[in-house]
Design a protein around this motif. Structure first.
Motif, PDB file in Angstrom:
ATOM      1  N   LYS A 172       0.780  -0.757 -15.363  1.00 59.93           N
ATOM      2  CA  LYS A 172       0.324  -0.840 -16.758  1.00 59.93           C
ATOM      3  C   LYS A 172      -1.129  -0.388 -16.887  1.00 59.93           C
ATOM      4  CE  LYS A 172       3.509  -4.293 -18.586  1.00 59.93           C
ATOM      5  NZ  LYS A 172       3.646  -5.592 -19.297  1.00 59.93           N
ATOM      6  N   VAL A 191      -1.117   3.462 -16.869  1.00 65.96           N
ATOM      7  CA  VAL A 191      -0.668   4.019 -18.143  1.00 65.96           C
ATOM      8  C   VAL A 191      -1.761   3.860 -19.198  1.00 65.96           C
ATOM      9  CG1 VAL A 191       0.978   3.717 -20.030  1.00 65.96           C
ATOM     10  CG2 VAL A 191       1.780   3.727 -17.663  1.00 65.96           C
ATOM     11  N   LYS A 192      -2.372   2.685 -19.235  1.00 63.49           N
ATOM     12  CA  LYS A 192      -3.429   2.437 -20.222  1.00 63.49           C
ATOM     13  C   LYS A 192      -4.607   3.384 -20.008  1.00 63.49           C
ATOM     14  CE  LYS A 192      -5.991  -1.374 -22.361  1.00 63.49           C
ATOM     15  NZ  LYS A 192      -6.258  -2.840 -22.314  1.00 63.49           N
ATOM     16  N   ILE A 243      -3.742   6.929 -21.303  1.00 66.37           N
ATOM     17  CA  ILE A 243      -3.763   7.058 -22.764  1.00 66.37           C
ATOM     18  C   ILE A 243      -5.195   7.003 -23.293  1.00 66.37           C
ATOM     19  CG2 ILE A 243      -3.049   5.908 -24.903  1.00 66.37           C
ATOM     20  CD1 ILE A 243      -0.425   5.225 -23.483  1.00 66.37           C
ATOM     21  N   LEU A 271       3.223  10.107 -16.966  1.00 69.33           N
ATOM     22  CA  LEU A 271       2.692  10.281 -18.316  1.00 69.33           C
ATOM     23  C   LEU A 271       1.637  11.376 -18.353  1.00 69.33           C
ATOM     24  CD1 LEU A 271       2.497   9.468 -21.264  1.00 69.33           C
ATOM     25  CD2 LEU A 271       0.917   7.629 -20.596  1.00 69.33           C
ATOM     26  N   SER A 324       9.499  -1.087 -20.681  1.00 71.35           N
ATOM     27  CA  SER A 324       8.593  -0.006 -20.274  1.00 71.35           C
ATOM     28  C   SER A 324       8.248   0.896 -21.451  1.00 71.35           C
ATOM     29  CB  SER A 324       9.241   0.821 -19.152  1.00 71.35           C
ATOM     30  OG  SER A 324       8.446   1.935 -18.811  1.00 71.35           O
ATOM     31  N   GLN A 384       4.418   1.494 -23.641  1.00 67.81           N
ATOM     32  CA  GLN A 384       3.794   2.810 -23.790  1.00 67.81           C
ATOM     33  C   GLN A 384       3.698   3.224 -25.256  1.00 67.81           C
ATOM     34  OE1 GLN A 384       4.736   5.694 -20.493  1.00 67.81           O
ATOM     35  NE2 GLN A 384       6.348   4.217 -20.014  1.00 67.81           N
TER      36      GLN A 384
END
Length: 613
Positions: free
Chosen positions: A198, A201-202, A205, A324, A603, A607
């Motif tokens: 996580k 992903v954070k 972004i 990603l 998941s 996102q």
């Protein structure tokens, strides 16, 4: 001469293998005299090699089928699981594997080309050779297997027929070691994603606009060909190199990993490049109070955001290691891929090779604990241990836990004798050895005589580096010229406008695709809920619901998920949830799908929340 059926297929499907076999056929090899074809009562030929039967002397086909059935006590549950077969013989075992597991990738490793050629001369193997997902590895070229397995997300199944265990013991041991390394790395990767996914992903972004504002390393390919380069890692032996760093700076291009930057700055110089790829918060802290305004940062989009706020003169991105970032980058501006092997030093070495550097010297790459030291003196880890030290947890206890926390053992050192290392560092060692096998001998040299012995990494000395000519002024001219040209091309108004438009388009497309896949997952969950309720009421047994229609609908949902272009992005944070065992096959299947849809939905939700914020 091989059979015409086999020749036609080989020429078309495996042209490189065909050419290699032609060379083997033309050569008068002594190995061909060790082979003996034998007729069997079943009518199928068998073969002996140096007096050892490679197949049954009575019914080789039936014996091979029984062997495969016993070898796969846990058969593949996913058609993506690769099967590694050591030894081709006359092809019976490979044929049985392909018949039983038609879609799984089959990798055939045959160290003896004479045996393979004899099989093609003896039996019609055209059907096997025409089968999909078939790969041959020959000439004991196991280096390619490391790279090949990296493309598979599923556990490889290793099959070694008993005769080949005796004929090829070294090959068998090497394959077992390769599979063991893959499994260990896979377990570590799964645990790491579950713990930190996580965060990655954070970070991606939060940093995504850097795809527009930061150029990639791709344009640096070969830019420093034949330039001696020093990659600086943060192992204990770095202490012995640091006093000579100003002189080495005059003679080499300097690439520092993030953990070694503060040590280099204390010598009064700034490295040319600083490589940072670890996305964790504490890794970003290695740059605290490290002022290196003339250096170039080499990083990737998933790093902790504070890394990108440091005042480096230039910043370059390498391609993202995570789905990603890779998806966004592909549609905007491919940056240029670097290898990753768990340690930032592996990425730094790959960056040096990307530049075309030669030779590449590596300082501080111990991958061990010489003299029971974990890092160079004054490393962040050491300073933090002293800072948090108290009478209940002194710095010495923290150091002992670092040494003993990852299953330590002794291994050969680079200069002879043994040195303490551990299971985690052995994974990094395996990556370096696999990478070095792909390079010309002598290209990379180590300055860590007390570190672990790494196959393919020659040992050099600081004295030899100090004999190199001074080239710093030429390097500075080259660096300035490159970045001036990059400024004119990448940061031109036209290119920036195009990148911004591409970025907005990809963001919208990704959000839309995730939303669609989220809806598909919800449909699956609703259908599963209906089926579970019907089973509890006994309606399925009474055929009061159209079961076949519902299962067909689930198959269509699964197919849509499998065919989605963003399935890797959507499933990156997927964690497998424990299921409940059931003797009822239908109940087990429905429970499995329920857990699958739930994990995928969670998941995607996370996102989408970040993308829309």
């Amino acid at each position: 001469m091989m059979l015409e059926f086999n020749r036609r297929v080989l020429e078309k499907v495996f042209p490189d293998l065909y050419a290699r076999l032609l060379q083997e056929s033309a050569a008068d090899t002594a190995g061909s005299f060790d082979l003996q074809l034998v007729s069997t009562p079943s009518g199928d030929p068998s073969i002996k090699y140096r007096g050892i039967w490679l197949h049954s002397s009575r019914n080789p086909r039936q014996e091979s089928l029984r062997f495969i059935q016993s070898a796969f006590q846990i058969p593949p549950v996913d058609n993506q699981e690769p099967i590694l077969l050591l030894g081709f013989g006359l092809g019976y075992v490979a044929e049985c594997i392909r018949e039983l597991f038609q879609e799984n990738p089959l990798v055939i490793i045959e160290p003896n080309l004479t045996i393979l050629l004899k099989a093609l001369e003896t039996r019609d193997l055209s059907r096997l050779l025409n089968a999909p997902n078939l790969i041959f590895i020959i000439d004991r070229d196991f280096n390619v297997l490391h790279g090949l397995l990296s493309h598979f997300s599923c556990r490889p199944h290793l099959v070694i027929p008993r005769p080949y265990r005796g004929l090829e013991p070294d090959a068998a041991r090497e394959l077992l070691n390769i599979v063991s390394i893959w499994e260990t790395k896979s377990q570590v990767n799964r645990a790491t994603v579950q713990k930190f996914g996580k965060r990655w992903v954070k970070n991606t972004i939060l940093n995504q606009k850097c795809l527009v504002t930061t150029p990639g390393i791709r344009s640096l390919a070969g830019a420093f060909a034949s330039i001696p380069t020093l990659v600086v890692a943060a192992g204990p032996s770095l202490d012995e190199v640091l006093p000579f760093m100003p002189s080495l700076y005059e003679r080499c291009l300097i690439i520092s990993v993030d953990t070694a930057l503060r040590a280099i700055l204390r010598t009064g110089i700034e490295p040319d490049f600083v490589v940072v790829v670890d996305p964790q918060y504490w890794n970003a802290r290695h740059l605290d109070f490290c002022n290196s305004p003339t250096s170039c940062l080499v990083t990737e989009i998933a790093v902790y955001p504070t890394v990108l706020r440091h005042q480096f003169q230039h910043k370059l991105l390498c391609s993202s290691l995570y789905p990603l970032g890779s998806y966004l980058e592909k549609g905007i501006d491919p940056k240029g891929r670097l290898g990753a092997g768990g340690s930032v030093a592996t990425t730094a070495l790959d960056f040096a090779l990307h530049l075309g550097s030669a030779p590449v010297y590596i300082a501080g790459l111990d991958l061990a604990y010489p003299d029971y030291k974990t890092h160079f003196s004054g490393a962040l880890f050491e300073e933090r241990a002293f800072h948090t030290s108290n009478r209940f947890l002194p710095a010495e206890t923290q150091s002992f836990r670092s040494l003993m926390g990852a299953y330590p053992f002794t291994a050969p050192s680079a200069s002879g004798g043994t040195v303490l290392t551990d299971k985690r560092l052995s994974l990094y060692t395996a990556w370096f050895e696999a990478r070095l096998r792909q390079l010309p001998p002598g290209l990379c040299k180590s300055l860590a005589p007390k570190g672990i012995a790494i196959s393919g990494l020659d040992l050099s000395s600081i004295e030899k580096l100090l004999q190199l000519p001074v080239i710093r002024s030429e390097l500075q001219t080259k660096l300035i010229s490159f970045f001036n040209n990059l400024e004119d091309s990448f940061f031109s108004p036209e290119n920036q406008e195009r990148l911004r438009n591409d970025w907005e388009r990809e963001r919208v497309a990704l959000t839309g695709s995730l939303t669609d896949l989220y809806s598909t997952t919800q449909q699956g969950l609703q259908l599963i809920t209906n089926l579970q309720e019907a089973m509890q009421r006994g309606f399925i047994n009474l055929m009061k619901i159209p079961l076949e229609e519902k299962l067909a609908e689930l198959d269509r949902i699964n197919e849509r998920i499998a065919q989605s272009p963003i399935k890797d992005v959507a499933g990156f944070l997927f964690t497998e949830k424990p299921g409940t065992d059931s003797a009822d096959a239908l109940a087990s299947y429905i429970n499995y799908l329920n857990n699958f849809y739930t994990g995928l939905k969670e998941s995607i939700e996370y996102q989408l929340l970040l993308l829309r914020t």
